[in-house]
Design an enzyme around this catalytic site. Structure first.
Site, PDB file in Angstrom:
ATOM      1  N   ASP A   1      -3.406 -85.562  28.488  1.00  0.00           N
ATOM      2  CA  ASP A   1      -3.436 -83.844  29.085  1.00  0.00           C
ATOM      3  C   ASP A   1      -3.268 -84.159  27.781  1.00  0.00           C
ATOM      4  OD1 ASP A   1      -2.848 -84.466  31.401  1.00  0.00           O
ATOM      5  OD2 ASP A   1      -0.638 -85.078  31.256  1.00  0.00           O
TER       6      ASP A   1
HETATM    7  N1  URA Z   1      -0.555 -90.178  32.488  1.00  0.00           N
HETATM    8  C1  URA Z   1      -0.549 -88.883  32.206  1.00  0.00           C
HETATM    9  O1  URA Z   1       0.294 -88.393  32.931  1.00  0.00           O
HETATM   10  N2  URA Z   1      -0.833 -88.398  31.363  1.00  0.00           N
HETATM   11  C2  URA Z   1      -2.072 -88.563  30.726  1.00  0.00           C
HETATM   12  O2  URA Z   1      -2.287 -88.127  29.661  1.00  0.00           O
HETATM   13  C3  URA Z   1      -2.443 -89.497  30.923  1.00  0.00           C
HETATM   14  C4  URA Z   1      -2.222 -90.423  32.118  1.00  0.00           C
END
Ligand code: URA
Length: 229
Positions: A103
């Site tokens: 993310d």
């Molecule tokens: N899980 C998440 O919620 N976000 C990420 O960036 C990676 C794994």
């Protein structure tokens, strides 16, 4: 291999642009200027320089990036710059793709490659590649939450409970979570389903790769391909 073709394969531009680089004396091989754009060169372990910057020939490129917050894992980012903007132009030109996604606000280890086979293995849910996350939590972690993460929590898009391979408390607000799946927002959704909230998320390792302590946020390095791929 033809020198122009070699430069093109390494991301230095179109055939024409690569010819131009050589003809204008901007390419050195083993410390000597080469001005024959059709010179036959052996790519194996070849070191060359363009405009004085050293490169090594790589048939495929494997890169580890320490992703900082505020970057998107997308070729066409919408709200923040792409992680690709942290790499030099020849690497971007090679069409590197991120091996899975983090993310925008997640930090840590991100692999990029132009090797489709590697990408497939490292992103396939069937291969059970382990990813280790350091999760900073909004609320203090409880034994019940740890037990739920280990046993499996239900996410709205999947009737089957999703379990962490391991869930360990590092301190009252820090959880180490090991996952083998790659569902959308998986960590955040699992933690929410267990009754807590993610305040910050950092990936420490993925399969055979761990983020070296001296690789600062925004920095990258080449890595060797995992031989298991
Ligand atoms: N899980 C998440 O919620 N976000 C990420 O960036 C990676 C794994």
């Amino acid at each position: 291999m033809n020198l122009t073709k070699l430069l093109q394969s390494q991301g230095f531009g179109t055939r024409r642009e690569c010819r131009g680089l050589v003809l204008s004396g901007r390419v050195d091989i083993a410390g000597a200027r080469v001005t024959d754009a059709d010179a036959d060169v052996n790519p194996e372990n070849l070191r060359f320089a363009v405009d004085g910057q050293d490169w090594r020939y790589r048939e495929k490129a494997y890169v580890m990036l320490h992703k900082p917050a505020g970057y998107e894992c997308s070729q066409r980012p919408r709200h923040h710059p792409s992680v690709l903007s942290l790499l030099p132009l020849p690497l971007r030109n090679r069409g590197l793709q991120t091996v899975g996604r983090l993310d925008e606000d997640t930090t840590g280890l991100l692999l990029l490659t132009d090797d489709g086979q590697f990408l497939h293995v490292y992103t396939s849910p069937k291969k059970h590649i382990a990813k280790v996350y350091r999760v900073t939590l909004k609320h203090a972690l409880s034994e019940a939450q740890l037990a739920a993460l280990r046993a499996g929590v239900v996410l709205h898009d999947d009737p089957e409970p999703v379990a962490a391979r391991a869930a360990t408390a590092r301190d009252a607000h820090t959880l180490e979570l090991v996952l083998t799946g790659g569902k959308y927002h998986q960590v955040k959704r699992m933690v929410a389903a267990a009754g807590n909230r993610v305040a910050a998320l950092h990936r420490e390792s993925m399969g055979a790769y761990s983020l070296p302590p001296d690789l600062a946020p925004g920095e990258w390095c080449y890595v060797e391909p995992d031989r298991a791929c």
